[in-house]
Design a protein around this motif. Structure first.
Motif, PDB file in Angstrom:
ATOM      1  N   ILE A  74     -55.952   7.253  -7.813  1.00 37.54           N
ATOM      2  CA  ILE A  74     -56.195   7.701  -9.187  1.00 37.54           C
ATOM      3  C   ILE A  74     -57.111   8.918  -9.181  1.00 37.54           C
ATOM      4  O   ILE A  74     -56.877   9.898  -9.882  1.00 37.54           O
ATOM      5  CB  ILE A  74     -56.795   6.558 -10.028  1.00 37.54           C
ATOM      6  N   GLY A  75     -58.144   8.875  -8.351  1.00 36.39           N
ATOM      7  CA  GLY A  75     -59.069  10.001  -8.253  1.00 36.39           C
ATOM      8  C   GLY A  75     -58.405  11.266  -7.744  1.00 36.39           C
ATOM      9  O   GLY A  75     -58.700  12.376  -8.202  1.00 36.39           O
ATOM     10  N   VAL A  76     -57.474  11.131  -6.797  1.00 40.57           N
ATOM     11  CA  VAL A  76     -56.786  12.298  -6.253  1.00 40.57           C
ATOM     12  C   VAL A  76     -55.907  12.948  -7.319  1.00 40.57           C
ATOM     13  O   VAL A  76     -55.823  14.176  -7.394  1.00 40.57           O
ATOM     14  CB  VAL A  76     -55.964  11.912  -4.998  1.00 40.57           C
ATOM     15  N   ILE A  77     -55.283  12.152  -8.153  1.00 44.63           N
ATOM     16  CA  ILE A  77     -54.477  12.704  -9.253  1.00 44.63           C
ATOM     17  C   ILE A  77     -55.382  13.542 -10.157  1.00 44.63           C
ATOM     18  O   ILE A  77     -55.040  14.673 -10.521  1.00 44.63           O
ATOM     19  CB  ILE A  77     -53.780  11.581 -10.045  1.00 44.63           C
ATOM     20  N   GLY A  78     -56.549  13.008 -10.505  1.00 46.50           N
ATOM     21  CA  GLY A  78     -57.499  13.763 -11.318  1.00 46.50           C
ATOM     22  C   GLY A  78     -57.969  15.029 -10.629  1.00 46.50           C
ATOM     23  O   GLY A  78     -58.120  16.081 -11.259  1.00 46.50           O
ATOM     24  N   THR A  79     -58.166  14.952  -9.331  1.00 47.34           N
ATOM     25  CA  THR A  79     -58.611  16.122  -8.568  1.00 47.34           C
ATOM     26  C   THR A  79     -57.538  17.207  -8.554  1.00 47.34           C
ATOM     27  O   THR A  79     -57.843  18.402  -8.669  1.00 47.34           O
ATOM     28  CB  THR A  79     -58.993  15.711  -7.129  1.00 47.34           C
ATOM     29  N   LEU A  80     -56.284  16.826  -8.421  1.00 49.16           N
ATOM     30  CA  LEU A  80     -55.202  17.816  -8.477  1.00 49.16           C
ATOM     31  C   LEU A  80     -55.160  18.509  -9.835  1.00 49.16           C
ATOM     32  O   LEU A  80     -54.955  19.725  -9.921  1.00 49.16           O
ATOM     33  CB  LEU A  80     -53.858  17.157  -8.173  1.00 49.16           C
ATOM     34  N   ILE A  81     -55.373  17.752 -10.887  1.00 54.51           N
ATOM     35  CA  ILE A  81     -55.395  18.344 -12.227  1.00 54.51           C
ATOM     36  C   ILE A  81     -56.612  19.254 -12.375  1.00 54.51           C
ATOM     37  O   ILE A  81     -56.530  20.331 -12.970  1.00 54.51           O
ATOM     38  CB  ILE A  81     -55.323  17.234 -13.297  1.00 54.51           C
ATOM     39  N   TRP A  82     -57.768  18.856 -11.817  1.00 53.33           N
ATOM     40  CA  TRP A  82     -58.970  19.700 -11.810  1.00 53.33           C
ATOM     41  C   TRP A  82     -58.658  21.029 -11.132  1.00 53.33           C
ATOM     42  O   TRP A  82     -58.965  22.100 -11.651  1.00 53.33           O
ATOM     43  CB  TRP A  82     -60.103  18.977 -11.068  1.00 53.33           C
TER      44      TRP A  82
END
Length: 124
Positions: A69-77
């Motif tokens: 979940i965190g990696v998905i957010g990081t990609l969007i960041w």
């Protein structure tokens, strides 16, 4: 394993990684960028979790699922920062738009998970 070593080793590894990125930046921005985006922090975090007393397989599986979940957010960041950089925005605004996009993405994932149930994200 020595308790002090278990607590200090990931911090020392992080410091070495930051120094390596700073040195690489002078030689090759591409290598510095690739090094900066390697799953090094993921490895360090997994190391900290797995060497903790009382950690079982279910805890590790849950932790890794949360990291997805965190990696998905990081990609969007990263996408938001890239778009802002292309627009010519200064560093503080890059960070602001990046973290705003990240927060919205993570919040959206958790809202969707709450709405659809726990089966939404990698159920067991």
């Amino acid at each position: 394993m020595n308790e002090t070593y278990r607590r200090i080793a990931p911090v020392l590894a992080s410091i070495v990684i930051i120094i390596v990125i700073a040195v690489l930046r002078e030689r090759s921005k591409l290598l510095a960028a690739i090094t900066a985006t390697m799953p090094i922090n993921i490895t360090l975090a997994l190391w900290i979790v797995t060497v903790s007393d009382g950690t079982d397989q279910e805890t590790v599986v849950s932790f890794v699922r949360s990291m997805v979940i965190g990696v998905i957010g990081t990609l969007i960041w990263l996408l938001a920062v890239w778009l802002a950089a292309r627009a010519g925005w200064a560093f503080p605004r890059l960070l602001l738009v990046g973290y705003l996009a990240w927060g919205i993405a993570i919040g959206g994932i958790f809202a969707l998970q709450s709405f659809l149930g726990s089966a939404f994200i990698f159920s067991r």
